[in-house]
Design a protein around this motif. Structure first.
Motif: not given
Length: 318
Positions: A75-83, A111-116
């Protein structure tokens, strides 16, 4: 509900996990079915829903607190793509959906979620400021550093607060590396007295250091010779600062020689004369001057109080 949707829902209820995951990834799967699969017992099925670019964020919103970290990372990657496509407009419907999810993800326990999120948002000015402040104060420097160094949303007061109460020592180092930090920030960093942070300020060619703070740095430099290359490479050194710096460098490098007991004191004095002549400074006092604690004019005005020559029965000494 159409027959197609009913058939897919039946498949989602009755098939094995591999089939359900394939259905979740399928771009033609209706939103109603994806919403059902987003609550599947299998993490890989829920992660497949997240990976489906046709899955609406309204379906994914509940997965920000999913018990499985792999789902939250997806989900973090999905959000990161749209930011990068978000705007700061209050009428941006997608932003209004994504931003609450973002605020939950930056507080994630993994940590990895926050880092993404930090890595994706570090250059952006359209993400919530509260989210960036949260990331900047993260105790995991891998998460905090990209935000501290690069985020346009952090202002001088934010950086000063980080220096005053750093979550971890490496927070200071990230601030010291930030491009264009001003005199108030370098003052605060130098006042902390962390030798690595000060060294990083000196390496940071865009940092601004006021003359009084540079004096403080020169006071400490004799005990931190690793700063010498960066100090000597700084732009905008005043003539006085350059001379003082040269004196500090020479004093530090020559000290072991000057403390030798097996070298003729007259030779040591001649070396000091040569150094003073090269630096354009007053010549040192002759050995045997009045008193046992004669101060060499070469060191007069230099920052380190111990940078003096003394004359005793054994000749001139530091």
């Amino acid at each position: 509900m159409s027959g197609t949707v009913e058939n897919m829902l039946r498949l989602a209820r009755e098939s094995d996990a591999a089939t359900r995951a394939m259905l979740a990834r399928n771009a033609t799967t209706p939103h109603e079915v994806l919403a059902f699969l987003a609550k599947d017992d299998e993490p890989r099925v829920r992660a497949s829903v997240v990976a489906n670019t046709r899955a609406p964020f309204s379906v994914l919103e509940g997965l920000t607190e999913d018990e499985d970290v792999s789902v939250r990372e997806a989900l973090a990657r999905r959000v990161a793509d749209i930011l990068p496509s978000l705007t700061s407009s209050t009428h941006d419907r997608l932003a209004n959906i994504v931003q609450p999810m973002l605020l939950r993800l930056v507080a994630d326990t993994a940590e990895q979620v926050r880092f993404i999120i930090a890595d994706a948002a570090k250059h952006l000015s359209t993400v919530p400021r509260d989210a960036m402040l949260r990331l900047a104060m993260d105790a995991e420097i891998r998460v905090a550093e990209p935000v501290i160094r690069l985020s346009p949303l952090l202002n001088e007061d934010d950086l000063l607060a980080l220096v005053a109460s750093p979550p971890v020592p490496a927070t200071l180092y990230a601030v010291a590396r930030r491009a264009g930090i001003g005199e108030a920030i370098t003052d605060a960093l130098i006042a902390q007295g962390d030798r690595l942070a000060i060294g990083l300020i000196l390496e940071n060619s865009s940092s601004k250091i006021r003359p009084a703070s540079m004096d403080d740095v020169l006071n400490r430099a004799r005990f931190n010779p690793e700063w010498f290359p960066s100090l000597m490479g700084r732009n905008g050194l005043t003539p006085d600062t350059a001379i003082r710096l040269a004196g500090v460098v020479v004093d530090t490098l020559l000290r072991p020689l000057m403390q030798r007991q097996d070298v003729d004191p007259a030779l040591l004095f001649r070396i000091r004369q040569c150094v003073a002549d090269r630096l354009g400074l007053p010549q040192p006092n002759l050995p045997g001057g009045i008193g046992s604690r004669q101060i060499d004019p070469v060191s007069k005005g230099f920052p380190a109080k111990s940078m003096v020559w003394r004359t005793d029965n054994n000749g001139p000494r530091f």
